[in-house]
Design an enzyme around this catalytic site. Structure first.
Site, PDB file in Angstrom:
ATOM      1  N   ASN A 152      38.434  53.987  30.922  1.00 16.68           N
ATOM      2  CA  ASN A 152      37.679  52.985  30.685  1.00 16.68           C
ATOM      3  C   ASN A 152      36.865  53.532  32.236  1.00 16.68           C
ATOM      4  O   ASN A 152      38.082  53.134  33.304  1.00 16.68           O
ATOM      5  CB  ASN A 152      38.509  51.466  30.668  1.00 16.68           C
ATOM      6  CG  ASN A 152      37.061  50.466  30.829  1.00 16.68           C
ATOM      7  OD1 ASN A 152      35.976  50.637  31.150  1.00 16.68           O
ATOM      8  ND2 ASN A 152      37.586  48.888  31.376  1.00 16.68           N
ATOM      9  N   TRP A 153      36.046  53.202  32.572  1.00 15.94           N
ATOM     10  CA  TRP A 153      34.763  53.578  33.740  1.00 15.94           C
ATOM     11  C   TRP A 153      34.525  52.687  33.929  1.00 15.94           C
ATOM     12  O   TRP A 153      34.614  52.912  36.220  1.00 15.94           O
ATOM     13  CB  TRP A 153      34.387  54.733  34.221  1.00 15.94           C
ATOM     14  CG  TRP A 153      34.154  56.330  33.890  1.00 15.94           C
ATOM     15  CD1 TRP A 153      35.693  56.891  32.665  1.00 15.94           C
ATOM     16  CD2 TRP A 153      33.777  57.377  33.743  1.00 15.94           C
ATOM     17  NE1 TRP A 153      35.927  57.960  32.617  1.00 15.94           N
ATOM     18  CE2 TRP A 153      34.600  58.561  32.851  1.00 15.94           C
ATOM     19  CE3 TRP A 153      32.204  57.368  33.438  1.00 15.94           C
ATOM     20  CZ2 TRP A 153      34.375  59.933  32.895  1.00 15.94           C
ATOM     21  CZ3 TRP A 153      32.175  58.755  33.533  1.00 15.94           C
ATOM     22  CH2 TRP A 153      33.159  60.096  33.020  1.00 15.94           C
ATOM     23  N   LYS A 154      34.406  51.632  33.885  1.00 19.31           N
ATOM     24  CA  LYS A 154      34.537  50.156  34.313  1.00 19.31           C
ATOM     25  C   LYS A 154      32.918  50.743  35.307  1.00 19.31           C
ATOM     26  O   LYS A 154      32.139  51.421  35.209  1.00 19.31           O
ATOM     27  CB  LYS A 154      35.583  49.701  35.344  1.00 19.31           C
ATOM     28  CG  LYS A 154      36.557  49.475  34.397  1.00 19.31           C
ATOM     29  CD  LYS A 154      37.691  48.356  34.986  1.00 19.31           C
ATOM     30  CE  LYS A 154      38.705  48.611  34.281  1.00 19.31           C
ATOM     31  NZ  LYS A 154      39.555  47.659  34.772  1.00 19.31           N
ATOM     32  N   HIS A 179      37.072  42.857  26.231  1.00 19.15           N
ATOM     33  CA  HIS A 179      37.848  43.329  27.850  1.00 19.15           C
ATOM     34  C   HIS A 179      38.216  42.158  28.101  1.00 19.15           C
ATOM     35  O   HIS A 179      37.390  41.439  28.837  1.00 19.15           O
ATOM     36  CB  HIS A 179      37.068  44.722  28.727  1.00 19.15           C
ATOM     37  CG  HIS A 179      38.168  44.923  29.184  1.00 19.15           C
ATOM     38  ND1 HIS A 179      38.029  44.260  30.793  1.00 19.15           N
ATOM     39  CD2 HIS A 179      38.962  45.672  29.339  1.00 19.15           C
ATOM     40  CE1 HIS A 179      38.910  45.326  31.205  1.00 19.15           C
ATOM     41  NE2 HIS A 179      39.828  45.778  30.772  1.00 19.15           N
ATOM     42  N   GLU A 205      37.975  41.739  31.281  1.00 18.01           N
ATOM     43  CA  GLU A 205      37.011  41.116  32.741  1.00 18.01           C
ATOM     44  C   GLU A 205      35.814  40.752  32.252  1.00 18.01           C
ATOM     45  O   GLU A 205      35.683  39.628  33.143  1.00 18.01           O
ATOM     46  CB  GLU A 205      36.711  42.462  33.576  1.00 18.01           C
ATOM     47  CG  GLU A 205      38.210  43.132  34.338  1.00 18.01           C
ATOM     48  CD  GLU A 205      37.659  44.622  34.696  1.00 18.01           C
ATOM     49  OE1 GLU A 205      37.391  45.138  34.249  1.00 18.01           O
ATOM     50  OE2 GLU A 205      39.490  45.018  35.073  1.00 18.01           O
ATOM     51  N   GLU A 225      46.627  44.241  26.740  1.00 20.15           N
ATOM     52  CA  GLU A 225      46.359  44.667  28.059  1.00 20.15           C
ATOM     53  C   GLU A 225      47.019  43.297  28.900  1.00 20.15           C
ATOM     54  O   GLU A 225      46.047  42.245  28.650  1.00 20.15           O
ATOM     55  CB  GLU A 225      45.130  45.470  28.734  1.00 20.15           C
ATOM     56  CG  GLU A 225      44.672  46.931  27.796  1.00 20.15           C
ATOM     57  CD  GLU A 225      43.118  46.717  29.016  1.00 20.15           C
ATOM     58  OE1 GLU A 225      43.430  47.753  29.397  1.00 20.15           O
ATOM     59  OE2 GLU A 225      42.237  46.194  28.917  1.00 20.15           O
ATOM     60  N   GLY A 233      44.025  46.780  37.298  1.00 19.18           N
ATOM     61  CA  GLY A 233      43.815  47.024  38.556  1.00 19.18           C
ATOM     62  C   GLY A 233      44.597  46.274  39.337  1.00 19.18           C
ATOM     63  O   GLY A 233      44.122  46.780  40.187  1.00 19.18           O
ATOM     64  N   SER A 278      47.058  48.787  35.018  1.00 18.37           N
ATOM     65  CA  SER A 278      48.029  50.778  36.039  1.00 18.37           C
ATOM     66  C   SER A 278      49.025  51.251  34.720  1.00 18.37           C
ATOM     67  O   SER A 278      49.571  51.434  35.234  1.00 18.37           O
ATOM     68  CB  SER A 278      48.462  49.269  36.887  1.00 18.37           C
ATOM     69  OG  SER A 278      48.367  48.343  37.038  1.00 18.37           O
ATOM     70  N   GLY A 318      42.035  52.478  33.257  1.00 18.25           N
ATOM     71  CA  GLY A 318      40.731  52.237  33.859  1.00 18.25           C
ATOM     72  C   GLY A 318      41.210  53.095  35.160  1.00 18.25           C
ATOM     73  O   GLY A 318      40.368  54.575  35.369  1.00 18.25           O
TER      74      GLY A 318
HETATM   75  P1  PGA Z   1      43.824  49.622  35.042  1.00 17.62           P
HETATM   76  O1  PGA Z   1      42.443  48.879  33.656  1.00 17.62           O
HETATM   77  O2  PGA Z   1      44.403  50.810  34.364  1.00 17.62           O
HETATM   78  O3  PGA Z   1      43.223  49.960  36.398  1.00 17.62           O
HETATM   79  O4  PGA Z   1      44.765  49.225  35.207  1.00 17.62           O
HETATM   80  C1  PGA Z   1      42.851  48.534  32.687  1.00 17.62           C
HETATM   81  C2  PGA Z   1      41.577  48.990  31.897  1.00 17.62           C
HETATM   82  O5  PGA Z   1      40.708  47.978  32.675  1.00 17.62           O
HETATM   83  O6  PGA Z   1      41.634  48.751  30.789  1.00 17.62           O
END
Ligand code: PGA
Length: 265
Positions: free
Chosen positions: A9-11, A96, A98, A181, A187, A226, A247
């Site tokens: 997931n490149w966000k 997600h 976020e 998650e 993150g 993470s 991510g």
């Molecule tokens: P992260 O993000 O690996 O940077 O913690 C994971 C995600 O949000 O899918």
């Protein structure tokens, strides 16, 4: 869908040139015919076409980070499932954290997105997970183990039930993947321990088989939060972990490649 799954997931990162370079580098490192596990790249909308070019000829799939709950119409700023399919996506991430916590998406909206996506032929990665406050409360407020578990599982149970209740059982194992998650691990560099992951994944498996007695057992459950080169082996050794949602570490071709190789063994 019996292979393990690695989703990058490149966000909200990368411009066109960078996206082309990264997707091309991942394909060169893996080799076009790599298929020991299923890899999905999930870039921002603006570079979907670029990444589609970058991965063409390989076994890597393309996914979107979000999708809207209508087919078309006056919904400024939104992108529909048919548009994503047209752009080359076969997957969409839905719910997600976020989007739940920063954008304020509700369980109801998430269900609508999921239902329309699968009816259009997109596979969905449904994200669920508890916040730090919810986890701490469960530990602090509960007097015995069963209450602690009940409190801890409750947000996940609600998210899954609200998204999947009354869904046609056949659609479940083919079209839907669950990604656990923990919000506090996304993150942040904080990691869920193996036993924390095992406890929640075990619970999700139980819930899925209770809701879908015939096919709940075959739904993939990913871990995310993470995930790094340094912890991937430990995470993959936990029961009921069928892959990972990555991510930050998916923005480096080398790290993402190492993660994929650790999963597809
Ligand atoms: P992260 O993000 O690996 O940077 O913690 C994971 C995600 O949000 O899918």
């Amino acid at each position: 869908m019996d292979k393990k799954l690695v989703v990058g997931n490149w966000k909200m990162n990368l411009l066109r040139e960078e996206a082309l370079e990264l997707s091309g580098a991942i394909v060169s490192l893996l080799g076009e015919d790599y298929d020991a596990c299923q890899v999905v790249l999930v870039p921002p909308y603006t570079v979907l076409d670029v990444v589609r070019r970058g991965i063409s000829g390989s076994n890597i799939d393309l996914g979107a980070q979000n999708v809207f709950s209508r087919m078309s119409g006056a919904f400024t700023g939104e992108v529909s499932a048919p548009m994503l399919l047209d752009a080359g996506c076969s997957w969409a991430i839905v719910g997600h954290s976020e989007r739940r916590h920063i954008i304020g998406e509700t369980d109801e909206q998430i269900r609508e997105k999921l239902l329309l996506s699968i009816s259009c032929g997109l596979k969905v990665i449904l994200c669920v997970g508890e916040t730090e406050v919810q986890r701490e409360e469960a530990i602090r407020e509960s007097e015995d183990i069963s209450t602690r578990k009940e409190m801890l599982f409750s947000p996940i149970k609600t998210q899954i039930k609200n998204a999947l209740h009354d869904l046609d059982e056949e659609r479940i194992s083919e079209d839907i993947v669950i990604a656990y998650e923990p919000v506090w691990a996304i993150g942040t560099g904080k990691n869920a321990t193996s036993s924390e992951i095992a406890e929640i994944h075990g619970y999700i498996r139980e819930l899925l088989t209770e809701m879908f007695p015939r096919l709940g057992d075959s739904v993939k459950i990913l871990y995310g939060g993470s995930v790094k080169t340094g912890n991937i082996k430990r995470i993959m050794s936990v029961d009921e972990v069928d892959g990972v949602l990555v991510g930050g570490e998916s923005l480096s071709a080398d790290s993402f490649f190492r993660i994929i190789k650790s999963v597809g063994v």
